[in-house]
Scaffold this motif. Structure first.
Motif, mmCIF file in Angstrom:
data_model
loop_
_atom_site.group_PDB
_atom_site.id
_atom_site.type_symbol
_atom_site.label_atom_id
_atom_site.label_comp_id
_atom_site.label_asym_id
_atom_site.label_seq_id
_atom_site.Cartn_x
_atom_site.Cartn_y
_atom_site.Cartn_z
ATOM 1 N N ALA A 1 5.810 5.452 -4.454
ATOM 2 C CA ALA A 1 5.714 6.472 -2.922
ATOM 3 C C ALA A 1 6.491 7.454 -2.552
ATOM 4 O O ALA A 1 6.193 9.600 -2.789
ATOM 5 C CB ALA A 1 5.716 5.560 -1.770
ATOM 6 N N GLN B 1 8.295 4.751 4.264
ATOM 7 C CA GLN B 1 8.355 4.599 2.868
ATOM 8 C C GLN B 1 8.622 5.507 1.586
ATOM 9 O O GLN B 1 9.429 4.801 0.615
ATOM 10 C CB GLN B 1 6.955 3.793 2.695
ATOM 11 C CG GLN B 1 6.878 3.710 1.243
ATOM 12 C CD GLN B 1 5.109 3.572 0.302
ATOM 13 O OE1 GLN B 1 4.465 3.873 1.189
ATOM 14 N NE2 GLN B 1 4.869 1.837 0.197
ATOM 15 N N ASP C 1 6.744 0.212 -4.833
ATOM 16 C CA ASP C 1 6.036 0.812 -4.806
ATOM 17 C C ASP C 1 6.455 1.985 -3.944
ATOM 18 O O ASP C 1 5.830 3.021 -4.019
ATOM 19 C CB ASP C 1 5.259 -0.225 -3.852
ATOM 20 C CG ASP C 1 4.470 -0.638 -4.863
ATOM 21 O OD1 ASP C 1 4.099 -0.456 -5.623
ATOM 22 O OD2 ASP C 1 3.990 -1.606 -4.116
ATOM 23 N N THR D 1 5.393 12.274 -3.925
ATOM 24 C CA THR D 1 5.791 13.627 -2.567
ATOM 25 C C THR D 1 6.153 14.731 -3.927
ATOM 26 O O THR D 1 6.798 15.959 -3.092
ATOM 27 C CB THR D 1 7.114 12.951 -1.861
ATOM 28 O OG1 THR D 1 8.047 13.295 -2.247
ATOM 29 C CG2 THR D 1 5.998 11.932 -1.227
ATOM 30 N N PRO E 1 0.473 -1.392 0.359
ATOM 31 C CA PRO E 1 -0.178 0.432 -0.161
ATOM 32 C C PRO E 1 1.167 1.707 -0.319
ATOM 33 O O PRO E 1 0.914 1.178 0.808
ATOM 34 C CB PRO E 1 -0.325 -0.375 1.462
ATOM 35 C CG PRO E 1 -0.889 -1.360 1.376
ATOM 36 C CD PRO E 1 0.452 -2.010 0.784
ATOM 37 N N ILE E 2 0.187 2.614 -0.578
ATOM 38 C CA ILE E 2 0.734 3.573 -1.052
ATOM 39 C C ILE E 2 1.046 4.182 0.112
ATOM 40 O O ILE E 2 -0.142 5.619 0.265
ATOM 41 C CB ILE E 2 1.307 4.076 -2.466
ATOM 42 C CG1 ILE E 2 1.054 3.302 -3.954
ATOM 43 C CG2 ILE E 2 1.885 5.449 -2.564
ATOM 44 C CD1 ILE E 2 3.019 2.726 -3.106
ATOM 45 N N THR E 3 1.490 4.483 1.251
ATOM 46 C CA THR E 3 1.037 5.335 2.578
ATOM 47 C C THR E 3 1.507 6.542 2.815
ATOM 48 O O THR E 3 0.932 7.478 3.294
ATOM 49 C CB THR E 3 1.232 4.020 4.005
ATOM 50 O OG1 THR E 3 2.746 3.696 4.104
ATOM 51 C CG2 THR E 3 0.973 3.068 3.760
ATOM 52 N N GLY E 4 2.578 6.838 1.871
ATOM 53 C CA GLY E 4 3.235 7.999 2.069
ATOM 54 C C GLY E 4 3.915 8.426 3.331
ATOM 55 O O GLY E 4 4.596 8.965 4.001
ATOM 56 N N SER E 5 4.051 6.756 3.964
ATOM 57 C CA SER E 5 4.236 6.942 5.511
ATOM 58 C C SER E 5 6.401 7.760 4.959
ATOM 59 O O SER E 5 6.327 7.629 4.086
ATOM 60 C CB SER E 5 4.261 5.927 5.781
ATOM 61 O OG SER E 5 5.390 4.733 5.479
#
Length: 423
Positions: free
Chosen positions: A141, A45, A137, A145, A38-42
């Motif tokens: 991600a 990641q 992924d 940004t 999953p592309i959480t953008g954490s």
């Protein structure tokens, strides 16, 4: 069955095989359904993705000098015409703003754009296909940004028939097999990490391998002339070129991290790779790459037949070396490493191809400015000081001094590269 009918059947079978192989390229997409992360953008990641972008030197191609980062537009010259790198920012019209993680994985792993069209292999998907889905992924991600930059993608300027994308199916059938990097259970975790970085995101074979007339690469690291740039990327598997089997591992790490070491210095296209990519990698990853590169089987190519340098060239080359070179490289060719590399025993001098030393004498150059070597010492250009005969003489002298025995360089060879721009 008559011989005529048998001949027709065989002919049809022979024609059917390439048709099937080429048709497969349009529909076959291995691992397209690989489970993504999953592309959480954490923060973790995105940081991993940024690191991978550095490992792949993505900015090197996707940023015009002085332009917005990753907005594309850099000209990439090829023997078939000029390509322009695409916009990777989040602009929805010209960038990746409307792409999904699956679209991005499709490009990296299968070499196809969002709409299914074939990508040209100037984008090294032939190497990136080895990357894992989680790494793809993470890279996506990070790109999510990036600030959108509305910069239209410039159309390629390839000659016919190379500008016909559907014909890429033939090229792909010949030279491209999708597949993630395989782990070798007989090797260490560190070795496997190094193999992944070198063969995958680092795409070292994009330069360090020979090319066919259609631009296909063997994918090995046996060395080759970089098209259009006219630099020779030496073999990493030959003891007569840049084979690293007898190097200390620490010297390999130094070269990758700073651009200089006790054994050699990087110039030309490799300097850009060190500056934009390798210097930013972690110490463990550089150690892993060094371990892998050092382990590559070394091919002991036959020693060159000793060449007797004619007396006129030897005397002229010796005088020019004493006048222009001896202060940095010493009379015995030992140099003052790491800033002034040794020429005695230097494989960049003794390779069969003399193009790199000729270009260095003509254009000079600097190693990259890196964190470990922020103020590099450079070599001045001599194109305006020495004529073709003199450049040929001094390079020939270094190729036949200190025990070297390589073929002399001719003034004609020098004249071919005098018009090639420096780096």
């Amino acid at each position: 069955m008559t011989m005529k009918r048998l001949f027709l059947i065989v002919l049809l079978l022979l024609l059917a095989v390439p048709v099937v192989l080429i048709t497969k390229e349009f529909v076959h997409e291995p691992d397209r359904d690989a489970v993504g992360v999953p592309i959480t953008g954490s923060a973790a990641q995105v940081a991993q993705g940024k690191y991978l972008a550095l490992a792949g030197n993505c900015m090197g191609c996707h940023t015009v000098r002085g332009g917005a980062q990753y907005a594309g537009g850099r000209a990439i010259a090829t023997p078939f015409g000029t390509l322009y790198s695409p916009n990777l920012t989040q602009d929805k019209t010209s960038g990746l703003g409307n792409w999904s993680a699956n679209d991005f994985w499709r490009a990296l792993h299968n070499g196809k754009s969002q709409d299914g069209s074939f990508l040209y292999p100037a984008f090294p998907y032939t190497n990136y296909t080895r990357m894992t889905r989680p790494d793809s992924d993470a890279l996506f991600a990070y790109f999510k940004t990036l600030t959108p930059v509305a910069q239209a993608n410039r159309a390629s300027e390839l000659r016919f028939p190379y500008n016909q994308r559907p014909l890429m199916a033939v090229w792909r059938a010949l030279y491209f097999t999708p597949g993630v990097q395989k782990t070798d259970p007989a090797k260490s975790v560190t070795w496997n990490r190094g193999a992944y970085l070198v063969e995958g995101p680092g795409h070292c074979s994009a330069c360090h391998s020979s090319r066919t007339t259609l631009g296909g690469s063997s994918g090995s690291l046996e060395g080759g002339l970089i098209p259009v740039l006219n630099w020779y990327a030496p073999s990493l598997t030959s003891s007569n070129e840049a084979g690293l089997g007898d190097w200390q591992q620490s010297h390999i790490v130094d070269l990758l991290q700073t651009g200089i070491s006790q054994r050699s210095v990087v110039f030309g296209p490799m300097a850009e790779v060190v500056r934009g990519s390798l210097q930013h990698l972690s110490e463990p990853d550089l150690q892993a790459m060094a371990e892998y590169l050092k382990s590559l089987p070394q091919i002991d190519t036959p020693s060159p037949v000793p060449v007797a340098l004619d007396e006129r060239t030897r005397v002229l080359g010796s005088k020019l070396y004493e006048k222009h070179c001896v202060n940095c490289h010493r009379a015995d060719g030992t140099g003052i490493p790491p800033n002034y590399p040794p020429l005695a025993g230097n494989r960049a001098i003794t390779m069969d191809s003399a193009i790199n030393p000729v270009r260095m004498v003509l254009n000079g150059g600097f190693p990259p400015s890196t964190h470990g070597n922020p103020r590099p010492y450079g070599m001045p250009p001599f194109a305006a000081v020495l004529n073709d005969e003199e450049v040929a003489a001094v390079v020939s002298f270094t190729r036949n001094a200190w025990g070297h025995r390589q073929a002399a360089v001719t003034p004609f060879e020098v004249s071919r590269y005098r018009a090639v721009p420096g780096d």
